[in-house]
Design a protein around this motif. Structure first.
Motif, PDB file in Angstrom:
ATOM      1  N   PRO A  70      -1.151   5.442   2.026  1.00 55.49           N
ATOM      2  CA  PRO A  70      -0.704   5.329   3.421  1.00 55.49           C
ATOM      3  C   PRO A  70      -1.846   5.003   4.375  1.00 55.49           C
ATOM      4  CG  PRO A  70      -0.717   7.615   2.710  1.00 55.49           C
ATOM      5  CD  PRO A  70      -0.954   6.796   1.481  1.00 55.49           C
ATOM      6  N   GLY A  71      -3.070   5.338   3.983  1.00 51.72           N
ATOM      7  CA  GLY A  71      -4.223   5.039   4.838  1.00 51.72           C
ATOM      8  C   GLY A  71      -4.444   3.542   5.000  1.00 51.72           C
ATOM      9  N   LEU A  72      -3.915   2.756   4.088  1.00 53.82           N
ATOM     10  CA  LEU A  72      -4.113   1.299   4.159  1.00 53.82           C
ATOM     11  C   LEU A  72      -2.916   0.598   4.798  1.00 53.82           C
ATOM     12  CD1 LEU A  72      -5.684   0.573   0.639  1.00 53.82           C
ATOM     13  CD2 LEU A  72      -6.833   1.016   2.812  1.00 53.82           C
ATOM     14  N   LEU A  73      -1.887   1.365   5.129  1.00 53.39           N
ATOM     15  CA  LEU A  73      -0.670   0.754   5.671  1.00 53.39           C
ATOM     16  C   LEU A  73      -0.938   0.199   7.076  1.00 53.39           C
ATOM     17  CD1 LEU A  73       2.858   2.192   5.547  1.00 53.39           C
ATOM     18  CD2 LEU A  73       1.924   1.687   7.762  1.00 53.39           C
ATOM     19  N   GLU A  74      -0.532  -1.047   7.291  1.00 48.99           N
ATOM     20  CA  GLU A  74      -0.632  -1.630   8.635  1.00 48.99           C
ATOM     21  C   GLU A  74       0.761  -2.069   9.030  1.00 48.99           C
ATOM     22  OE1 GLU A  74      -3.532  -4.770   8.841  1.00 48.99           O
ATOM     23  OE2 GLU A  74      -4.906  -3.559   7.634  1.00 48.99           O
ATOM     24  N   VAL A  94       8.216   5.891  -3.877  1.00 43.27           N
ATOM     25  CA  VAL A  94       7.481   7.067  -3.392  1.00 43.27           C
ATOM     26  C   VAL A  94       8.455   8.120  -2.883  1.00 43.27           C
ATOM     27  CG1 VAL A  94       5.332   5.874  -2.785  1.00 43.27           C
ATOM     28  CG2 VAL A  94       7.204   5.912  -1.140  1.00 43.27           C
ATOM     29  N   PRO A  95       8.040   9.392  -2.854  1.00 44.24           N
ATOM     30  CA  PRO A  95       8.940  10.438  -2.353  1.00 44.24           C
ATOM     31  C   PRO A  95       9.156  10.330  -0.842  1.00 44.24           C
ATOM     32  CG  PRO A  95       6.819  11.367  -2.995  1.00 44.24           C
ATOM     33  CD  PRO A  95       6.779   9.924  -3.372  1.00 44.24           C
ATOM     34  N   ALA A  96      10.151  11.065  -0.372  1.00 39.49           N
ATOM     35  CA  ALA A  96      10.572  10.954   1.035  1.00 39.49           C
ATOM     36  C   ALA A  96       9.427  11.232   2.009  1.00 39.49           C
ATOM     37  CB  ALA A  96      11.722  11.919   1.292  1.00 39.49           C
ATOM     38  N   SER A  97       8.567  12.197   1.672  1.00 41.42           N
ATOM     39  CA  SER A  97       7.489  12.539   2.609  1.00 41.42           C
ATOM     40  C   SER A  97       6.553  11.348   2.796  1.00 41.42           C
ATOM     41  CB  SER A  97       6.715  13.754   2.103  1.00 41.42           C
ATOM     42  OG  SER A  97       6.284  13.507   0.787  1.00 41.42           O
ATOM     43  N   MET A  98       6.454  10.492   1.796  1.00 35.48           N
ATOM     44  CA  MET A  98       5.601   9.301   1.897  1.00 35.48           C
ATOM     45  C   MET A  98       6.394   8.120   2.477  1.00 35.48           C
ATOM     46  SD  MET A  98       2.536   8.051   1.024  1.00 35.48           S
ATOM     47  CE  MET A  98       1.872   9.026  -0.312  1.00 35.48           C
ATOM     48  N   PHE A  99       7.603   7.920   1.991  1.00 37.57           N
ATOM     49  CA  PHE A  99       8.374   6.746   2.437  1.00 37.57           C
ATOM     50  C   PHE A  99       8.654   6.827   3.941  1.00 37.57           C
ATOM     51  CE2 PHE A  99      12.124   3.756   2.177  1.00 37.57           C
ATOM     52  CZ  PHE A  99      11.378   2.666   1.748  1.00 37.57           C
ATOM     53  N   GLY A 100       8.843   8.063   4.413  1.00 38.72           N
ATOM     54  CA  GLY A 100       9.172   8.275   5.822  1.00 38.72           C
ATOM     55  C   GLY A 100       8.073   7.821   6.777  1.00 38.72           C
ATOM     56  N   ILE A 101       6.867   7.582   6.259  1.00 35.67           N
ATOM     57  CA  ILE A 101       5.771   7.104   7.111  1.00 35.67           C
ATOM     58  C   ILE A 101       6.100   5.703   7.648  1.00 35.67           C
ATOM     59  CG2 ILE A 101       3.346   6.361   7.043  1.00 35.67           C
ATOM     60  CD1 ILE A 101       2.883   8.609   4.990  1.00 35.67           C
ATOM     61  N   LEU A 102       6.840   4.955   6.868  1.00 35.69           N
ATOM     62  CA  LEU A 102       7.168   3.579   7.257  1.00 35.69           C
ATOM     63  C   LEU A 102       8.258   3.615   8.330  1.00 35.69           C
ATOM     64  CD1 LEU A 102       6.338   0.768   6.212  1.00 35.69           C
ATOM     65  CD2 LEU A 102       8.330   0.838   4.721  1.00 35.69           C
ATOM     66  N   PRO A 103       7.992   3.056   9.513  1.00 41.78           N
ATOM     67  CA  PRO A 103       9.015   3.191  10.566  1.00 41.78           C
ATOM     68  C   PRO A 103      10.418   2.733  10.148  1.00 41.78           C
ATOM     69  CG  PRO A 103       6.931   2.534  11.511  1.00 41.78           C
ATOM     70  CD  PRO A 103       6.734   2.484  10.029  1.00 41.78           C
ATOM     71  N   PRO A 140       0.822  -1.227   0.000  1.00 43.67           N
ATOM     72  CA  PRO A 140       0.000   0.000   0.000  1.00 43.67           C
ATOM     73  C   PRO A 140       0.850   1.270   0.000  1.00 43.67           C
ATOM     74  CG  PRO A 140      -0.231  -1.200   2.090  1.00 43.67           C
ATOM     75  CD  PRO A 140       0.502  -2.095   1.151  1.00 43.67           C
ATOM     76  N   LEU A 141       1.940   1.281   0.764  1.00 42.66           N
ATOM     77  CA  LEU A 141       2.727   2.508   0.824  1.00 42.66           C
ATOM     78  C   LEU A 141       3.340   2.831  -0.535  1.00 42.66           C
ATOM     79  CD1 LEU A 141       3.620   4.611   3.005  1.00 42.66           C
ATOM     80  CD2 LEU A 141       5.874   3.597   2.688  1.00 42.66           C
ATOM     81  N   LEU A 142       3.912   1.832  -1.195  1.00 42.28           N
ATOM     82  CA  LEU A 142       4.568   2.081  -2.488  1.00 42.28           C
ATOM     83  C   LEU A 142       3.545   2.401  -3.585  1.00 42.28           C
ATOM     84  CD1 LEU A 142       7.449  -0.565  -2.355  1.00 42.28           C
ATOM     85  CD2 LEU A 142       7.620   1.916  -2.008  1.00 42.28           C
ATOM     86  N   HIS A 143       2.256   2.165  -3.284  1.00 41.46           N
ATOM     87  CA  HIS A 143       1.198   2.576  -4.220  1.00 41.46           C
ATOM     88  C   HIS A 143       0.455   3.809  -3.693  1.00 41.46           C
ATOM     89  CE1 HIS A 143       2.080  -1.414  -5.839  1.00 41.46           C
ATOM     90  NE2 HIS A 143       1.650  -0.929  -6.974  1.00 41.46           N
TER      91      HIS A 143
END
Ligand code: ADQ
Length: 464
Positions: free
Chosen positions: A92-96, A158-167, A86-89
């Motif tokens: 982020p709302g679907l990321l678990e 994904v850009p840094a602002s998105m990738f950074g969501i992943l711990p 989900p994150l790479l697509h």
């Protein structure tokens, strides 16, 4: 020539009835020299194996490992498909995220590495595929493996602002940099990867295609995947004369025909596409009774809860559209969740006046290329393509849409259904030329040349 070792999550085992897919066909010449392909067997066992079972199959050997139920859940269902996918697509709302899943992901990669290390020869070129296996090079290096190792990401980055969501974002980035070559489907994905490198690791590409990290060079490059376009065109020409294509032709009874072919996945934008079709019948009444849309949406990853929710949503939408617009002798939307054979698909594509490829995000999307390849050049159909599929960087003569706006898709459907023959031919000729330039063969050749051209892991930037 060095032996090529492919590693991917699944392997196309002939004994499991796997047909030669894109990568297998593309690598046929490479396989002539002898090759090894390692991955999960698809089987669940009491323990995850750290030694592979070998299946000899002529010049191409397969090596498989079984996974334990626990590892399957944490690695495959968990981190790979409920966090990374989900994150790479851009969802982020679907990321678990769950630390146990990430631990399982690292554990399974370590098991792959151990199984592979036992089988390696010193000059093997190792080519690792996709997001399931980001830590594999790091795990192999920890075991002392010195071979060249390349990684190709089939999905977007994904850009840094998105990738950074992943711990563990920074840790994963560092692991990607352990590879000697990292390949992406599209310029945008490489651009976003570089954004992450700069933001998390303060690394910028200085010149050419290399980045420098800890005194090593990593080649980063865009290498779009393709298909055997001429081969697929021949297959479609033949398939359209077959029994299945004939059955389809009879059933659509002279109406215009639109097709969508996807895995049943939330990244493919199916609810928006269904809605767009509903709007088409509402806003352009001339298409009522005159167009049939077939959506083939093969079920996938049914263990992930989000996929079950999507299926319910599509069942509801298709029921609603058919309930509202169908007549006793016309069903506007045909929606099937069974997979269809490649031969039948090729014939269906050729019969379709419109090919609908509207994912919200996609690494490449090979259906777009297959649809173009399958067309009759004298009476071609029109491709409607999401601007967020990697394929849109190349296939600019499609009708390119923003898939988040169902009404834009509706307008594109109307434009495609009413497009003149001259314009259809003109667009198709250009698109076909492009898919013959970037094929499965050029993709494999570019990747393996890049990998063979890199320094071995013991060389450093300064010693080159
Ligand atoms: P997928 O997400 O599976 O692959 P895609 O490229 O569209 O997406 O399809 C791969 C293959 O599966 C194609 O050959 C297609 O014909 C076949 N396929 C898809 N749906 C099918 C169906 N319903 N029935 C039968 N066959 C079907 C990932 C990335 C993509 C990337 C590919 C290859 O998500 O972006 O293009 O890998 O790199």
């Amino acid at each position: 020539m060095a032996r090529v070792v492919i590693v991917s999550n699944r392997v196309p085992l002939p004994s499991q009835g796997a047909k030669a897919g894109g990568l297998t066909v593309a690598l046929r010449d490479v396989f002539k020299q002898g090759a090894l392909w390692l991955g999960w067997s698809g089987e669940i066992a009491a323990e995850t194996a750290t030694s592979a079972k070998i299946h000899n199959s002529g010049k191409l050997d397969f090596a498989t490992i079984d996974l334990s139920e626990d590892d399957y859940q944490h690695f495959y269902v968990g981190f790979a498909n409920s966090a990374l996918w989900p994150l790479l697509h851009f969802q982020p709302g679907l990321l678990e995220f769950d630390r146990e899943d990430f631990a399982g992901y690292l554990r399974v990669n370590a098991a792959y590495a151990k199984a592979l290390a036992e089988l390696l020869r010193p000059d093997d070129l190792i080519w690792v595929h996709d997001y399931h296996l980001i830590p594999l090079a790091d795990a192999l290096r920890a075991l002392g493996v010195k071979n060249r190792i390349g990684f190709f990401l089939h999905v977007p980055f994904v850009p840094a602002s998105m990738f950074g969501i992943l711990p563990p974002a920074e840790r994963l980035l560092r692991m990607m940099c352990v590879y000697d070559v990292v390949g992406f489907q599209a310029r945008q994905h490489l651009h976003d990867f570089e954004d992450c490198l700069l933001s998390f690791l303060n690394i910028a590409r200085q010149s050419g295609e290399s980045i420098s990290i800890d005194g090593r060079a990593v080649t980063v490059r865009v290498m779009p995947i393709g298909i055997d376009s001429r081969g697929f065109a021949r297959r479609a020409k033949k398939a359209v004369l077959g029994r299945t294509a004939h059955r389809l032709l009879e059933s659509i009874a002279g109406r215009a025909f639109m097709i969508g072919v996807d895995r049943l996945d939330y990244s493919k934008g199916l609810p928006n596409r269904f809605e767009a079709f509903g709007y088409l019948l509402d806003r352009f009444p001339e298409h009522r009774m005159n167009v049939t849309y077939l959506q083939v949406a093969a079920r996938s990853r049914e263990d992930v809860a989000e996929y079950q929710r999507l299926k319910r949503e599509l069942d509801r939408l298709s029921g609603e559209i058919n309930g509202r617009y169908a007549d006793f002798d016309w069903q506007p939307l045909r929606y099937m969740t069974r997979a269809v054979s490649r031969a039948s698909l090729a014939g269906f594509y050729r019969q379709a006046r419109v090919g609908l490829v509207t994912p919200l995000r996609d690494g490449m999307n090979l259906v777009a290329k297959e649809y173009v390849a399958a067309q009759d050049p004298d009476d071609p159909g029109v491709l409607i393509l999401s601007r967020f599929a990697g394929a849109a960087e190349e296939l600019t003569e499609a009708i390119v849409v923003n898939p988040h706006d169902p009404e834009e898709i509706t307008e594109a459907m109307h434009a495609a259904l009413t497009m003149t023959l001259d314009e259809r031919k003109d667009r198709h000729e250009k698109l076909f030329g492009k898919i013959c330039q970037t094929t499965a063969v050029t993709y494999c050749r570019d990747f393996l040349n890049a990998l063979a051209g890199t320094a071995t892991s013991t060389d450093t930037l300064t010693s080159q």
